[in-house]
Design an enzyme around this catalytic site. Structure first.
Site, PDB file in Angstrom:
ATOM      1  N   LYS A 202     -17.341  -2.775  -0.733  1.00  0.00           N
ATOM      2  CA  LYS A 202     -16.715  -3.946  -0.108  1.00  0.00           C
ATOM      3  C   LYS A 202     -17.261  -4.183   1.292  1.00  0.00           C
ATOM      4  O   LYS A 202     -17.468  -5.336   1.696  1.00  0.00           O
ATOM      5  CB  LYS A 202     -15.197  -3.749  -0.084  1.00  0.00           C
ATOM      6  CG  LYS A 202     -14.584  -3.651  -1.477  1.00  0.00           C
ATOM      7  CD  LYS A 202     -13.142  -3.186  -1.439  1.00  0.00           C
ATOM      8  CE  LYS A 202     -12.576  -3.034  -2.836  1.00  0.00           C
ATOM      9  NZ  LYS A 202     -11.210  -2.477  -2.854  1.00  0.00           N
ATOM     10  N   GLY A 299      -5.028  -5.031  -8.499  1.00  0.00           N
ATOM     11  CA  GLY A 299      -3.959  -5.322  -9.451  1.00  0.00           C
ATOM     12  C   GLY A 299      -4.241  -6.582 -10.234  1.00  0.00           C
ATOM     13  O   GLY A 299      -4.988  -7.464  -9.802  1.00  0.00           O
TER      14      GLY A 299
END
Length: 429
Positions: A202, A299
């Site tokens: 990231k 999620g």
């Protein structure tokens, strides 16, 4: 606007569900129909639970990739080679692409974005960093008037959950990792999460957005949290810090730092209060000052939210016959070249050391002398009582020092016969 979806796992299944459930809402936003035309997966087990009939579900990805009737291809299969091949083929065929594949972009972003540019198509990747937090759009568009001076963030929810529970429960790493696996926060092989690899992927993407060039993952310094103990967390608290796994980018003009490691965050800093599985990124711009972006970093629902936002954004471009409206890295004149990062040995900050030493006279004096010989001055020392095996923990916070000097000093100290365990090191954020 016709959408083809590759992969119906956690994120892909959530994306399909969101596109179907809120179809009318997206039509109101666009002024046009946004249709999930085809969804491909080799595993047909989720077809019925997602409400996909035989007109939409397929096990043949070739019906989507390269199909001139599919405007936008969403890649959520993950992995490297197959995902990369599908993306390059779709882009070469003139299709717009949405992906959540951070590892692929961190490793092959230059080739993927170059292919998109050559074919006047776009790759949208909001979901690749920070799950449902709009990090990419904020850096690339919302803060475009600024020179981004630094980004510092908690970018891995698994590690943050583990450190939070270690702090709150005074529990060892292995015990909390088992709990994270039981709750579904950590994989059975948690290496990417707990050793900083996921956060480094990231950070590579964030660094490319800030600089316009692509860093190599091999150049990003990576340390994980598996060596952190409750004792270190307790000592850090006594010094006024919370321990977090941070991804740090500092843009110093000619040199850019990018590193991932456990860090001491002052109690009064906003990142110190980011707990559990939440992510946050603290950005400093030359005009806007400090900005904090916070939310669920992973999620099904949060990530699908970001994927669908990208789909709608690309659909809006297509409706006005625009392609590549926003350059991949936000800079129209981006070189898109390899970014050489400043070596870790040039890093300068305050350091935390924990020495485990034999309970003998003169040990602290020897350690202090070696540190002094390497231009490292001590700010604070804590020495606790003797352990049952006859050793004592000695904990220090230094004044600002240079990594190269610290490495040389610790190598000498580790070689002392009075040092009974490897030295624990952490850096101040």
């Amino acid at each position: 606007m016709k959408v083809g979806l590759l992969g119906l796992g956690t994120v892909g299944g959530g994306t399909a569900q969101l596109l179907l459930e809120k179809k009318e809402h997206f039509e109101e936003l666009l002024g046009a129909e946004l249709e999930l035309t085809l969804a491909a997966d080799l595993d047909a087990s989720q077809k019925e639970s997602l409400g996909l009939d035989d007109r939409i579900f397929t096990q043949d990805a070739s019906r989507i990739v390269g199909n001139p009737e599919i405007d936008i291809v969403v890649e959520t299969i993950g992995g490297m080679k197959v995902a990369k091949d599908f993306m390059l083929e779709a882009l070469s065929a003139g299709q717009q692409v949405v992906t959540a594949n951070k590892a692929l972009l961190a490793t092959h972003g230059r080739e993927i974005h170059a292919t998109a540019k050559a074919n006047q198509t776009s790759v949208a990747f909001e979901a690749a960093v920070g799950g449902g937090i709009p990090l990419i759009r904020s850096i690339r568009e919302g803060l475009l008037a600024n020179r981004i001076e630094s980004c510092m963030g908690i970018l891995n929810g698994t590690s943050n959950f583990i450190l939070t529970r270690m702090t709150q429960d005074n529990a060892p790493f292995e015990e909390v990792l088992a709990l994270a696996q039981k709750k579904g926060y950590a994989e059975q092989d948690p290496t990417f999460d707990v050793e900083g690899v996921d956060a480094a992927h990231k950070l590579a993407i964030i660094t490319s957005l800030v600089t316009g060039d692509y860093p190599s993952l091999e150049d990003i310094h990576m340390e994980g949290i598996s060596k952190i103990t409750p004792l270190d967390i307790q000592f850090a608290n006594e010094f006024g810090f919370t321990v977090k796994l941070l991804a740090i980018m500092k843009n110093k003009g000619q040199k850019v730092q990018a590193r991932v490691h456990p860090a001491l965050v002052p109690h009064d800093h906003v990142l110190a209060s980011v707990d559990g599985a939440f992510n946050a990124l603290h950005i400093t711009g030359d005009w806007v000052g400090d900005v904090l972006l916070y939310g669920l970093g992973a999620g099904r629902e949060a990530t699908a939210s970001a994927v669908v936002a990208d789909v709608v954004d690309l659909a809006r471009d297509l409706l006005v016959k625009s392609r590549g409206r926003v350059p991949a890295l936000g800079l129209a004149k981006s070189r898109g070249e390899h970014l050489e990062l400043a070596p870790m040995e040039e890093t300068s900050c305050q350091y935390y050391f924990r020495f485990t030493a034999a309970d003998e006279p003169g040990v602290l004096a020897k350690v202090s002398r070696i540190l002094s010989e390497h231009n490292i001055s001590i700010e604070t020392v804590i020495q606790k009582g003797r352990r049952s095996e006859g050793s004592v923990p000695i904990v220090m916070m230094t004044h600002e020092a240079v990594e190269k000097d610290v490495s040389a000093a610790l190598a000498r100290i580790n070689a002392l016969p009075q040092i009974t365990e490897p030295i624990m090191l952490m850096r101040k954020a």
